[in-house]
Motif scaffolding. Structure first.
Motif, PDB file in Angstrom:
ATOM      1  N   HIS A   8       0.829  -1.214   0.000  1.00 56.98           N
ATOM      2  CA  HIS A   8       0.000   0.000   0.000  1.00 56.98           C
ATOM      3  C   HIS A   8       0.861   1.260   0.000  1.00 56.98           C
ATOM      4  O   HIS A   8       0.465   2.297  -0.545  1.00 56.98           O
ATOM      5  CB  HIS A   8      -0.977   0.002   1.182  1.00 56.98           C
ATOM      6  CG  HIS A   8      -0.347   0.239   2.516  1.00 56.98           C
ATOM      7  ND1 HIS A   8       0.443  -0.702   3.148  1.00 56.98           N
ATOM      8  CD2 HIS A   8      -0.397   1.315   3.352  1.00 56.98           C
ATOM      9  CE1 HIS A   8       0.848  -0.207   4.309  1.00 56.98           C
ATOM     10  NE2 HIS A   8       0.359   1.005   4.453  1.00 56.98           N
ATOM     11  N   LYS A  59      -3.962   3.162  -6.288  1.00 58.41           N
ATOM     12  CA  LYS A  59      -4.721   2.498  -5.234  1.00 58.41           C
ATOM     13  C   LYS A  59      -4.868   1.024  -5.582  1.00 58.41           C
ATOM     14  O   LYS A  59      -4.944   0.660  -6.758  1.00 58.41           O
ATOM     15  CB  LYS A  59      -6.100   3.127  -5.068  1.00 58.41           C
ATOM     16  CG  LYS A  59      -6.088   4.493  -4.394  1.00 58.41           C
ATOM     17  CD  LYS A  59      -7.494   4.960  -4.054  1.00 58.41           C
ATOM     18  CE  LYS A  59      -7.454   6.277  -3.278  1.00 58.41           C
ATOM     19  NZ  LYS A  59      -8.824   6.727  -2.880  1.00 58.41           N
ATOM     20  N   GLU A 113      -6.605   2.624   1.586  1.00 63.78           N
ATOM     21  CA  GLU A 113      -8.015   3.014   1.570  1.00 63.78           C
ATOM     22  C   GLU A 113      -8.615   2.789   0.188  1.00 63.78           C
ATOM     23  O   GLU A 113      -8.031   3.122  -0.827  1.00 63.78           O
ATOM     24  CB  GLU A 113      -8.163   4.483   1.961  1.00 63.78           C
ATOM     25  CG  GLU A 113      -9.603   4.906   2.187  1.00 63.78           C
ATOM     26  CD  GLU A 113      -9.721   6.309   2.761  1.00 63.78           C
ATOM     27  OE1 GLU A 113     -10.194   7.194   2.034  1.00 63.78           O
ATOM     28  OE2 GLU A 113      -9.304   6.491   3.922  1.00 63.78           O
ATOM     29  N   SER A 114      -9.799   2.195   0.161  1.00 67.11           N
ATOM     30  CA  SER A 114     -10.510   1.943  -1.085  1.00 67.11           C
ATOM     31  C   SER A 114     -11.997   2.155  -0.851  1.00 67.11           C
ATOM     32  O   SER A 114     -12.556   1.627   0.118  1.00 67.11           O
ATOM     33  CB  SER A 114     -10.251   0.520  -1.581  1.00 67.11           C
ATOM     34  OG  SER A 114     -10.981   0.250  -2.753  1.00 67.11           O
ATOM     35  N   GLY A 169     -13.500   4.586   0.328  1.00 67.30           N
ATOM     36  CA  GLY A 169     -13.803   5.270   1.580  1.00 67.30           C
ATOM     37  C   GLY A 169     -13.509   4.493   2.847  1.00 67.30           C
ATOM     38  O   GLY A 169     -13.860   4.958   3.939  1.00 67.30           O
ATOM     39  N   LYS A 170     -12.866   3.323   2.751  1.00 64.57           N
ATOM     40  CA  LYS A 170     -12.548   2.590   3.970  1.00 64.57           C
ATOM     41  C   LYS A 170     -11.230   1.842   3.813  1.00 64.57           C
ATOM     42  O   LYS A 170     -10.779   1.570   2.702  1.00 64.57           O
ATOM     43  CB  LYS A 170     -13.665   1.599   4.315  1.00 64.57           C
ATOM     44  CG  LYS A 170     -13.808   0.461   3.312  1.00 64.57           C
ATOM     45  CD  LYS A 170     -14.841  -0.544   3.810  1.00 64.57           C
ATOM     46  CE  LYS A 170     -14.912  -1.754   2.869  1.00 64.57           C
ATOM     47  NZ  LYS A 170     -15.864  -2.772   3.341  1.00 64.57           N
ATOM     48  N   GLN A 171     -10.613   1.528   4.948  1.00 66.27           N
ATOM     49  CA  GLN A 171      -9.383   0.755   4.937  1.00 66.27           C
ATOM     50  C   GLN A 171      -9.685  -0.678   4.526  1.00 66.27           C
ATOM     51  O   GLN A 171     -10.636  -1.286   5.008  1.00 66.27           O
ATOM     52  CB  GLN A 171      -8.729   0.770   6.316  1.00 66.27           C
ATOM     53  CG  GLN A 171      -8.082   2.090   6.688  1.00 66.27           C
ATOM     54  CD  GLN A 171      -6.873   2.395   5.818  1.00 66.27           C
ATOM     55  OE1 GLN A 171      -6.141   1.497   5.401  1.00 66.27           O
ATOM     56  NE2 GLN A 171      -6.652   3.679   5.543  1.00 66.27           N
ATOM     57  N   THR A 172      -8.878  -1.200   3.634  1.00 71.04           N
ATOM     58  CA  THR A 172      -9.077  -2.571   3.188  1.00 71.04           C
ATOM     59  C   THR A 172      -7.809  -3.389   3.430  1.00 71.04           C
ATOM     60  O   THR A 172      -6.710  -2.839   3.576  1.00 71.04           O
ATOM     61  CB  THR A 172      -9.444  -2.641   1.692  1.00 71.04           C
ATOM     62  OG1 THR A 172      -8.403  -2.022   0.922  1.00 71.04           O
ATOM     63  CG2 THR A 172     -10.770  -1.946   1.429  1.00 71.04           C
TER      64      THR A 172
END
Length: 236
Positions: free
Chosen positions: A83, A92, A127-128, A130-133
């Motif tokens: 990341h 991303k 982040e993908s 709108g959230k951490q993945t």
């Protein structure tokens, strides 16, 4: 078709080596094996393409004629957290992209597809949407069965149990674990630690692999392939 995710207690635990050994063991049973390493960091630039050494190794033991690009579609030159490598390039890592790449692998219609993770279970992807993945989100999305590689060194009991608990908490089936001596210096009280892991992890113990001091990589893979109990793989 069986899709099995290979994870480990930490990095450098022998995921690629063991994925190669599992691939050889299954192909020796006249089964079609595909491999997928969705993300790698640490590559050589060869003829304008980023080539990961682990992906090259995997390609030698699968038997579906996959290209390196299909085996390892997301590759970064620097050997750093993926990341971070993506962020440096203003990119991303998206789960939708991983899914699209994996669908191409599934099109091979292999009997068994081994998916090799990166690092440990909870590898951050950034982040993908709108959230951490995490890479584990991809495993959850695909409902993979999981094999856990335990890097046999001081601290492995805690790492193994926490990783196993995370896999189960994520709703996935850990079909077995492998004790792997990835370092040349053998762990003190190795047998006692393996005995404790057998009590702690309620999943089949598939193999205990020693550190192979001599021989070619192919020789070592062939040796390891003979040590693995395949029942949990061939019957899932």
């Amino acid at each position: 078709m069986k899709n099995i995710f290979i994870t480990a207690t930490d990095t450098d635990a022998g995921k690629t080596f063991i994925t190669c050994a599992l691939s050889k063991a299954i192909t020796d049973h006249n089964k079609r094996v595909a491999v997928f390493k969705p993300i790698s960091a640490g590559c050589d630039l060869v003829d304008g393409k980023l080539i990961n050494e682990d992906a090259k190794c995997l390609s030698e033991f699968a038997n579906m004629g996959q290209s390196i690009e299909q085996i390892n579609p997301i590759a970064y030159k620097e050997p750093i957290a993926p990341h971070i490598a993506a962020s440096i390039l203003k990119q991303k890592i998206d789960l939708l992209d991983l899914t699209e790449h994996f669908e191409k692998v599934l099109a091979n219609q292999a009997d068994v597809t081994f998916v090799e993770g990166a690092g440990g279970w909870r590898l951050p992807l950034g982040e993908s949407q709108g959230k951490q993945t995490f890479l584990s989100d991809f495993a959850i999305q695909q409902q993979f069965d999981v094999i856990l590689i335990v890097n046999m060194k001081l601290g492995c009991l805690n790492h193994a149990l926490l990783t196993y608990q995370a896999i189960v908490a994520d709703g996935l089936n850990c079909i077995g674990w492998i004790a792997n001596s990835a370092q040349s210096d053998a762990m003190d009280y190795l047998a006692e630690n393996i005995a404790q892991l057998k009590q702690l992890i309620p999943a089949p113990h598939l193999a205990t692999l020693s550190y192979y001091e001599s021989g070619t990589f192919n020789d070592k893979v062939a040796n390891a392939a003979q040590q693995v109990n395949l029942n949990a793989i061939l019957t899932v």
